[in-house]
Design an enzyme around this catalytic site. Structure first.
Site, short mmCIF file in Angstrom:
data_model
loop_
_atom_site.label_atom_id
_atom_site.label_comp_id
_atom_site.label_asym_id
_atom_site.label_seq_id
_atom_site.Cartn_x
_atom_site.Cartn_y
_atom_site.Cartn_z
N PHE A 162 -3.77 10.54 -2.66
CA PHE A 162 -5.07 9.94 -2.39
C PHE A 162 -5.03 9.20 -1.07
O PHE A 162 -4.21 8.31 -0.85
CB PHE A 162 -5.45 8.96 -3.51
CG PHE A 162 -6.80 8.33 -3.33
CD1 PHE A 162 -7.94 9.11 -3.26
CD2 PHE A 162 -6.95 6.95 -3.24
CE1 PHE A 162 -9.20 8.55 -3.11
CE2 PHE A 162 -8.20 6.37 -3.09
CZ PHE A 162 -9.33 7.17 -3.02
N GLU A 208 5.30 5.36 4.24
CA GLU A 208 4.42 4.29 3.81
C GLU A 208 5.10 2.96 3.54
O GLU A 208 4.50 1.91 3.76
CB GLU A 208 3.66 4.74 2.54
CG GLU A 208 2.63 5.82 2.80
CD GLU A 208 1.49 5.32 3.67
OE1 GLU A 208 0.96 4.23 3.40
OE2 GLU A 208 1.15 6.02 4.64
#
Length: 238
Positions: free
Chosen positions: A54, A131
């Site tokens: 996502f 990330e």
């Protein structure tokens, strides 16, 4: 596409050269073994079907992974928020910045990407290394149910439900705008990050009301800071 107040010309005024200060020693860095173990754990928790990711911010315009499909999706119970304190990347210790995460409440319209079939742990590890880099951030990585035109799927989300040190939750937009108009780190400015996010959401037909208002506020703030450096064509809001 709607015409944004925050333009590339205004964004360029926020750029400056900054040196990467390196990792903050107060955070516990993840080792190669940690990344491998976490990727296996998340793979074990994944659904049997395709691996979806996502994207609601920079993963939309700078995914850094190969995908075989993408589509719009909505995460209910979450909303975009500039709540991650940045003293590296897009901010410095002298002029801290802010980046987006998902805070609880509301809804977030974004994009899901389907990664190639096979070797889920390897795909997930590559995403993790992009990330996060410390143990304190691990809890912000989670599987998020998202609704698509075809139904609900579980997608891997990053910086979801952040709390504690390094976060500033629930900030008003005018305060965020003041930060983004001034902060810049070695990878770029907060204004650039906002511009790229809003413009790419527009390409998908996604209208985030708060981000649209925020880009207007940041544009106004940049004009107030750099008024003397602006030519006549930038003296008023578009």
């Amino acid at each position: 596409m709607r015409r944004m107040s925050l333009t590339p010309e205004l964004v360029s005024l926020c750029h400056r050269q900054e040196v990467d200060p390196g990792p903050d020693g107060s955070w516990t860095q993840l080792t190669d073994e940690d990344f491998r173990a976490l990727s296996v754990q998340l793979s074990d928790e994944a659904d049997a079907g395709p691996l979806w990711v996502f994207a609601y911010g920079s993963l939309i315009w700078k995914p850094a992974f190969e995908s075989v499909e993408r589509q719009r999706a909505t995460a209910f119970g979450w909303h975009r928020s500039f709540c991650l304190d940045m003293v590296r990347w897009r901010g410095t210790a002298a002029q801290p910045g802010l980046m987006m995460a998902l805070e609880r409440g509301g809804r977030c319209d974004g994009v899901i990407y389907r990664l190639p079939d096979g070797d889920k742990p390897q795909h997930i590890e590559r995403l993790l290394r992009r990330e996060i880099d410390d143990h304190e951030s691990v809890s912000s990585v989670r599987w998020v149910p998202v609704r698509t035109a075809q139904g609900v799927v579980r997608a891997l989300g990053f910086w979801v439900g952040v709390t504690g040190r390094g976060t500033s939750l629930g900030q008003p937009l005018d305060r965020v705008a003041r930060v983004l108009a001034r902060a810049c780190g070695h990878v770029g400015s907060g204004a650039e990050y906002l511009y790229n996010t809003v413009s790419h959401l527009e390409e998908f037909g996604i209208r985030d009301r708060n981000l649209w208002r925020l880009q207007q506020l940041v544009a106004d703030e940049i004009r107030s800071i750099h008024g003397g450096a602006l030519g006549s064509s930038f003296s008023a809001a578009p």
